[in-house]
Write an enzyme that holds these catalytic residues in place. Structure first.
Site, PDB file in Angstrom:
ATOM      1  N   TYR A  71       0.827  -1.213   0.000  1.00  0.00           N
ATOM      2  CA  TYR A  71       0.000   0.000   0.000  1.00  0.00           C
ATOM      3  C   TYR A  71       0.863   1.265   0.000  1.00  0.00           C
ATOM      4  O   TYR A  71       0.434   2.314   0.471  1.00  0.00           O
ATOM      5  CB  TYR A  71      -0.928  -0.008   1.217  1.00  0.00           C
ATOM      6  CG  TYR A  71      -1.935  -1.126   1.177  1.00  0.00           C
ATOM      7  CD1 TYR A  71      -3.137  -0.982   0.489  1.00  0.00           C
ATOM      8  CD2 TYR A  71      -1.672  -2.346   1.795  1.00  0.00           C
ATOM      9  CE1 TYR A  71      -4.058  -2.019   0.430  1.00  0.00           C
ATOM     10  CE2 TYR A  71      -2.584  -3.388   1.741  1.00  0.00           C
ATOM     11  CZ  TYR A  71      -3.775  -3.213   1.059  1.00  0.00           C
ATOM     12  OH  TYR A  71      -4.674  -4.242   0.992  1.00  0.00           O
ATOM     13  N   SER A  72       2.054   1.159  -0.544  1.00  0.00           N
ATOM     14  CA  SER A  72       3.018   2.255  -0.469  1.00  0.00           C
ATOM     15  C   SER A  72       2.609   3.465  -1.324  1.00  0.00           C
ATOM     16  O   SER A  72       2.493   3.368  -2.551  1.00  0.00           O
ATOM     17  CB  SER A  72       4.392   1.753  -0.926  1.00  0.00           C
ATOM     18  OG  SER A  72       5.283   2.819  -1.103  1.00  0.00           O
ATOM     19  N   ASN A  73       2.428   4.612  -0.655  1.00  0.00           N
ATOM     20  CA  ASN A  73       2.226   5.861  -1.390  1.00  0.00           C
ATOM     21  C   ASN A  73       3.462   6.209  -2.214  1.00  0.00           C
ATOM     22  O   ASN A  73       3.364   6.800  -3.292  1.00  0.00           O
ATOM     23  CB  ASN A  73       1.935   7.003  -0.413  1.00  0.00           C
ATOM     24  CG  ASN A  73       0.591   6.867   0.268  1.00  0.00           C
ATOM     25  OD1 ASN A  73      -0.344   6.330  -0.300  1.00  0.00           O
ATOM     26  ND2 ASN A  73       0.496   7.343   1.496  1.00  0.00           N
TER      27      ASN A  73
END
Length: 297
Positions: A71-73
């Site tokens: 879920y890395s921005n």
């Protein structure tokens, strides 16, 4: 010539948020709308990536490799930057078990922007700072010749970009607060503030590891400690990307009060922490706190 996407941008807006949960304690809350600094690379992602992307282009690299979780921005921002700049991007993703599953919305966005995803075991991922492990990961990803941007984008170059955020907040607040993942934004923010100001970081992960990482980042970027900063631990709500119901309700309430879209993983935890700290009397009456809104939902 500098690519148009990497040219300096005007300071992001600073707006007052009238909120009785703060004013009742004599605290003034400002929102630093860094989520508006770039249409596709909002907030600290643009500030950290831009100096690295300039360096990559100046060195003639056509490929960027970086690291992140599911879920890395940061992965999403790097993929978007690659599309905008015409650079190939490779994302090394934590968790080889994800390779056989449908992509979540976050990773699907990365893929849509052209990022090639390479899933690795969690044990290998944890050891990526080891030069031998890193070389092995890059070889497995077919990215031996790529420009490497670390997880979260936090390195010495990134801190120079985040220091500009601190300079934009000079003399307009007593405390500049930001949510922290890898610590790079806080490390640069503190360096850009004036000596009379303090940076406050709210870690979104438990573990107590950030202090040493911030000191190490500042040593690499500035040669030693830079600016005044502290951490407010204990507001991670169970870990990264965890959004329990009380936090969700708080974020929705803040949105309705102030018309601000509240990003859940970082910004909601920051605003929650500032509200709790204010209620506990952590800020003397007359304090002005600027909360850095680092991203959008």
């Amino acid at each position: 010539m500098t690519h148009p996407e990497l040219r300096p941008r005007p300071p992001s807006p600073l707006v007052e948020a009238a909120d009785e949960r703060f004013t009742a304690h004599g605290v003034r809350l400002l929102l630093k709308r860094d989520d508006l600094v770039h249409p596709e690379l909002p907030g600290n992602k643009w500030r950290k990536l831009a100096p690295n992307l300039r360096a990559a282009l100046e060195a003639g690299h056509g490929r960027i490799v970086t690291f992140g979780g599911a879920y890395s921005n940061h992965l999403r921002a790097t993929a978007a930057a690659g599309r905008l700049l015409g650079l190939e991007t490779v994302g090394v993703v934590r968790g080889d078990e994800l390779a056989d599953r449908p992509l979540n919305d976050s990773l699907a966005r990365c893929a849509a922007d052209g990022m090639r995803l390479c899933f690795v075991t969690r044990s290998e991922y944890r050891r990526k700072a080891d030069p031998e492990v890193l070389a092995r990961l890059l070889a497995a990803a077919g990215a031996e010749d790529a420009y490497v941007v670390p997880e979260g984008g936090s390195n010495a170059l990134a801190l120079t970009g985040c220091a500009e955020l601190g300079r934009e907040l000079r003399d307009v607040c007593d405390v500049a607060a930001v949510a922290c993942g890898t610590g790079g934004t806080l490390a640069g923010l503190a360096a850009g503030l004036s000596p009379a100001q303090r940076a406050l970081g709210v870690p979104v992960l438990a573990g107590g590891f950030l202090g040493a990482e911030i000191r190490s980042l500042q040593a690499r970027a500035f040669g030693g400690p830079a600016g005044s900063w502290t951490l407010a631990e204990g507001h991670d709500h169970g870990g990264y990307a965890r959004v329990p119901q009380p936090l969700e309700e708080f974020a929705r309430d803040f949105e309705s009060r102030h018309g601000l879209p509240v990003e859940r993983v970082y910004v909601a935890k920051l605003l929650w922490a500032l509200t709790a700290l204010t209620r506990a009397g952590a800020f003397p009456r007359g304090t002005t706190v600027a909360a850095v809104v680092t991203g959008r939902p």
